[in-house]
Design a protein around this motif. Structure first.
Motif, PDB file in Angstrom:
ATOM      1  N   LYS A 424      31.595 -14.207 -38.210  1.00 28.16           N
ATOM      2  CA  LYS A 424      30.395 -13.376 -38.351  1.00 28.16           C
ATOM      3  C   LYS A 424      30.783 -11.930 -38.691  1.00 28.16           C
ATOM      4  O   LYS A 424      30.076 -11.252 -39.440  1.00 28.16           O
ATOM      5  N   GLN A 425      31.906 -11.469 -38.129  1.00 27.52           N
ATOM      6  CA  GLN A 425      32.342 -10.101 -38.388  1.00 27.52           C
ATOM      7  C   GLN A 425      32.909  -9.944 -39.797  1.00 27.52           C
ATOM      8  O   GLN A 425      32.639  -8.976 -40.485  1.00 27.52           O
ATOM      9  N   PHE A 426      33.737 -10.938 -40.203  1.00 28.09           N
ATOM     10  CA  PHE A 426      34.491 -10.760 -41.451  1.00 28.09           C
ATOM     11  C   PHE A 426      33.894 -11.501 -42.653  1.00 28.09           C
ATOM     12  O   PHE A 426      34.059 -11.059 -43.783  1.00 28.09           O
ATOM     13  N   LEU A 427      33.245 -12.629 -42.406  1.00 27.60           N
ATOM     14  CA  LEU A 427      32.625 -13.382 -43.513  1.00 27.60           C
ATOM     15  C   LEU A 427      31.205 -13.773 -43.087  1.00 27.60           C
ATOM     16  O   LEU A 427      30.934 -14.950 -42.824  1.00 27.60           O
ATOM     17  N   PRO A 428      30.292 -12.795 -43.008  1.00 33.16           N
ATOM     18  CA  PRO A 428      28.957 -13.087 -42.450  1.00 33.16           C
ATOM     19  C   PRO A 428      28.216 -14.205 -43.184  1.00 33.16           C
ATOM     20  O   PRO A 428      27.502 -14.983 -42.560  1.00 33.16           O
ATOM     21  N   GLU A 429      28.424 -14.300 -44.507  1.00 37.31           N
ATOM     22  CA  GLU A 429      27.695 -15.347 -45.248  1.00 37.31           C
ATOM     23  C   GLU A 429      28.111 -16.745 -44.771  1.00 37.31           C
ATOM     24  O   GLU A 429      27.322 -17.684 -44.852  1.00 37.31           O
ATOM     25  N   SER A 430      29.336 -16.864 -44.253  1.00 38.56           N
ATOM     26  CA  SER A 430      29.816 -18.187 -43.862  1.00 38.56           C
ATOM     27  C   SER A 430      29.050 -18.757 -42.675  1.00 38.56           C
ATOM     28  O   SER A 430      29.022 -19.964 -42.471  1.00 38.56           O
ATOM     29  N   VAL A 431      28.422 -17.879 -41.862  1.00 38.87           N
ATOM     30  CA  VAL A 431      27.648 -18.392 -40.727  1.00 38.87           C
ATOM     31  C   VAL A 431      26.143 -18.398 -41.019  1.00 38.87           C
ATOM     32  O   VAL A 431      25.327 -18.590 -40.126  1.00 38.87           O
ATOM     33  N   GLY A 432      25.804 -18.172 -42.264  1.00 36.51           N
ATOM     34  CA  GLY A 432      24.401 -18.245 -42.651  1.00 36.51           C
ATOM     35  C   GLY A 432      23.704 -16.902 -42.724  1.00 36.51           C
ATOM     36  O   GLY A 432      22.479 -16.844 -42.908  1.00 36.51           O
ATOM     37  N   CYS A 433      24.450 -15.802 -42.547  1.00 43.25           N
ATOM     38  CA  CYS A 433      23.832 -14.475 -42.678  1.00 43.25           C
ATOM     39  C   CYS A 433      23.614 -14.168 -44.163  1.00 43.25           C
ATOM     40  O   CYS A 433      24.318 -14.698 -45.018  1.00 43.25           O
ATOM     41  N   PHE A 434      22.650 -13.328 -44.433  1.00 41.05           N
ATOM     42  CA  PHE A 434      22.471 -12.875 -45.819  1.00 41.05           C
ATOM     43  C   PHE A 434      22.222 -11.382 -45.838  1.00 41.05           C
ATOM     44  O   PHE A 434      21.799 -10.800 -44.835  1.00 41.05           O
ATOM     45  N   ARG A 435      22.522 -10.771 -46.961  1.00 42.20           N
ATOM     46  CA  ARG A 435      22.414  -9.324 -47.072  1.00 42.20           C
ATOM     47  C   ARG A 435      20.979  -8.859 -46.859  1.00 42.20           C
ATOM     48  O   ARG A 435      20.036  -9.460 -47.362  1.00 42.20           O
ATOM     49  N   SER A 436      20.849  -7.800 -46.085  1.00 45.37           N
ATOM     50  CA  SER A 436      19.524  -7.230 -45.849  1.00 45.37           C
ATOM     51  C   SER A 436      18.970  -6.676 -47.161  1.00 45.37           C
ATOM     52  O   SER A 436      19.711  -6.083 -47.949  1.00 45.37           O
ATOM     53  N   PRO A 437      17.677  -6.881 -47.421  1.00 41.32           N
ATOM     54  CA  PRO A 437      17.090  -6.354 -48.663  1.00 41.32           C
ATOM     55  C   PRO A 437      17.273  -4.833 -48.784  1.00 41.32           C
ATOM     56  O   PRO A 437      17.324  -4.305 -49.890  1.00 41.32           O
ATOM     57  N   SER A 438      17.394  -4.149 -47.637  1.00 36.44           N
ATOM     58  CA  SER A 438      17.561  -2.690 -47.689  1.00 36.44           C
ATOM     59  C   SER A 438      18.963  -2.315 -48.180  1.00 36.44           C
ATOM     60  O   SER A 438      19.246  -1.166 -48.478  1.00 36.44           O
ATOM     61  N   GLY A 439      19.870  -3.335 -48.240  1.00 40.54           N
ATOM     62  CA  GLY A 439      21.213  -3.069 -48.754  1.00 40.54           C
ATOM     63  C   GLY A 439      22.213  -2.682 -47.689  1.00 40.54           C
ATOM     64  O   GLY A 439      23.397  -2.552 -47.980  1.00 40.54           O
TER      65      GLY A 439
END
Lengths: 446, 183
Positions: A424-439
């Protein structure tokens, strides 16, 4: 014949042929070909599936991590890391047992192969353990148990295969494997300290000795930095990181540390070429097997059984999968097991709304345990063979060590937040996180 | 114990014909060549990408070496009896029961090999009409190795069947292998 009947026939044929002594690859293909007669699938497309099963760029990481392990084992570079481990923990109770575990943690960061770890340790430290009075069954049991960390601490061949076939981030699986890997290491050290043989007590190494040993190991210990640094920084894919590590060993490490080994390199490559074809051949057969399982809606059949018992509760589904894979891991090699069961795993992850990365690390941790359980505990088989002790005796001495694995699996299932913290810290997309629209930052699932 | 890394494995010599030794050595060299070549192509891939001039076809060449290596290794491992086995139960047996099971096992492998030759050939012919993009390499270049490996596996299996029938399958190396599975 019904779909369930064909699946049963295919599985029974595979197990029957396998336990009669047909090589795993051919036992799998034989089961698949017989099952194909009862389906509308053509024989040539089924044979074509053998190629398509290995036609994945991500699977290329497997030969590289095997090559890295083979080069490290054959060139005796690993002995420097053993020396470092001795200066760090050799003075503790059960000193050499502690060294085996600490070295395996270091080696796990370089090689993804448990068997390579067993080969290094049985060739080197097992002789010292015999001299210091450790019984051979314990030596084999400990070396085999410690070697399992190679498939948890990154890089891990099981994680590569799981990620490639399950469409899960391999980098994420690498990072998620750190916690269970370290837990197994700590557990084995604690067991050796309190319950293992005492060995010969030695005095603590001086700081100078530690520094000298660390300097000697500095070049090999760059490899984990290359692999994980390359992947996390986005410079390399896991495959490329494996290649860079192999090239680093051939071009930098061996010429500096053991130049005499250079003439042996062609032989290392030939042997590594043969070695990687063994699991990949099984992958080819298993992918055809898994394809038929998926075609016959096997995942739905198994999912219906499991959900009839567990409902949609993710924790119960995961617990049942752990039980299933403890049994499966006893009888089938981890690589084909992952591929054969992948359609079922994906279906159940979906039903139970389980994070695919969490599911992956739980399955890999469970299958790793299968490396030391009878009748098909590959690491224990190899360790007992090279240490020179009966497999049965080694199994008996392994039994108390199983507790370490049960506790690790239970922790991995129960505390997903801890296990997934690193990815989650180093590869957030790997746990299903996605970039916040605010950037700024990421939005992650609860 | 025989050197498992040798070019021609001396284990189970009684199941081998001498005249096929060069073929085993050749396959081992090809195994080394395939892993060496795809190491090189992945290296070139990284270098060309880093300098901003990527060779897009490199990955397809890499996959070809990888796939050929897998199937060539599968054939070599058949002659060297190096495959993964779920059990070595037959090696604990002797006499007629041992021979009977060893023969059945090899007939199963032989049938699979024949299927790989026949259906692999048909599949490779079908693949003549499919191409990898952007290199436009016909898919047959990749899948042709399946029937070739089938021929090699069949050849080595026949070799073991004939020699095993003549001299028996049990060999002096069995005690090493049995030790692995004693319970």
């Amino acid at each position: 014949m019904t779909a369930g009947g064909v699946l049963l026939l295919m599985t029974l044929l595979f197990l029957t042929f396998g336990y009669m002594g047909v090589p795993v690859t051919f036992a799998l293909i034989a089961g698949v070909l017989v099952a194909t007669f009862f389906t509308p699938i053509s024989m040539q497309s089924m044979i074509g599936q053998l190629f398509h099963g290995i036609d994945a760029e991500t699977l290329l990481a497997v030969p590289f991590f095997l090559l890295v392990g083979e080069l490290m084992a054959a060139s005796d570079v690993a002995t420097r890391m053993i020396r470092l481990s001795q200066t760090l923990v050799g003075h503790l109770r059960g000193g050499l047992a502690q060294v085996v575990t600490v070295f395996s943690m270091f080696f796990a960061g370089i090689s993804g192969s448990s068997v390579a770890d067993v080969a290094v340790l049985t060739r080197t430290i097992a002789h010292d353990m015999k001299r210091e009075g450790y019984d051979r069954a314990f030596t084999a049991a400990l070396i085999a148990s410690a070697s399992t960390m190679a498939n948890l601490i990154p890089p891990s061949i099981m994680a590569v295969v799981y990620g490639a076939t399950g469409d899960v981030s391999i980098g994420g699986l690498f990072l998620a494997g750190v916690v269970p890997g370290v837990l197994v290491g700590i557990g084995l050290m604690v067991y050796s300290y309190f319950f293992g043989p005492v060995g010969v007590m030695k005095k603590r190494s001086s700081l100078t000795e530690v520094i000298v040993a660390a300097r000697g190991s500095a070049l090999p210990l760059v490899i984990p930095v290359i692999i994980m640094g390359g992947i996390l920084s986005g410079w390399f894919t896991p495959t490329e990181a494996g290649m860079v590590a192999a090239v680093y060993i051939v071009v930098v490490l061996i010429p500096i540390i053991n130049a005499r080994h250079i003439r042996e390199l062609p032989r290392d490559f030939m042997y590594a070429g043969l070695l990687y074809s063994l699991p990949m051949g099984a992958v080819a057969g298993a992918s055809a097997f898994g394809w038929v399982v998926a075609f016959l809606r096997g995942p739905d059949i198994v999912a219906n059984y499991i959900t009839a018992f567990a409902g949609n509760d993710g924790a119960t589904i995961m617990f049942l999968l752990v039980v299933l894979f403890v049994i499966v891991g006893d009888f089938i090699d981890a690589v084909p097991a992952i591929i054969i069961f992948m359609p079922i795993i994906r279906k159940l992850a979906e039903v139970g709304n389980i994070n695919p990365l969490h599911m992956g690390v739980v399955i890999v941790t469970t299958l790793v345990f299968g490396l030391i359980t009878p009748p098909y505990g590959l690491s224990l088989l190899v360790a007992s063979k090279y240490v020179g002790v009966g497999f049965g005796k080694a199994v008996v001495r392994s039994l108390p060590l199983y507790i370490v694995f049960f506790l690790t699996i239970a922790f991995t299932v129960t505390f997903p937040k801890v296990v997934l913290w690193l990815p989650k810290q180093f590869l957030p997309e790997s746990v299903g996180c996605f970039r916040s629209p605010s950037g700024t930052g990421y939005i992650c699932p609860p | 114990m025989a050197d498992s890394r040798a070019l021609i494995l001396d284990r189970h010599r009684h199941l081998k014909w001498k005249w096929l030794d060069p073929l085993e050595a050749g396959l081992m060299v090809l195994c080394g060549l395939s892993i060496g070549m795809f190491t090189l192509t992945v290296l070139c891939d990284v270098v060309t990408r880093t300098i901003g001039a990527p060779w897009l076809w490199l990955q397809q060449v890499t996959t070809a070496f990888f796939a050929w290596g897998v199937f060539i290794g599968m054939a070599a491992a058949t002659r060297r009896l190096d495959h993964f086995y779920l059990t070595e139960i037959t090696k604990r047996m002797t006499g007629k029961p041992r021979n009977a099971i060893e023969i059945v096992n090899r007939v199963v492998v032989l049938l699979v090999a024949i299927a790989m030759v026949i259906f692999g050939w048909q599949n490779a012919l079908l693949d003549l009409g499919s191409f990898r993009m952007p290199s436009l390499i016909p898919l047959t270049v990749y899948t042709a190795i399946v029937p070739i490996a089938g021929v090699l596996v069949a050849l080595f299996t026949v070799e073991q069947l004939v020699n095993g029938w003549r001299h028996g399958f049990a060999g002096p190396e069995d005690s090493d292998d049995i030790r692995e599975t004693l319970l």
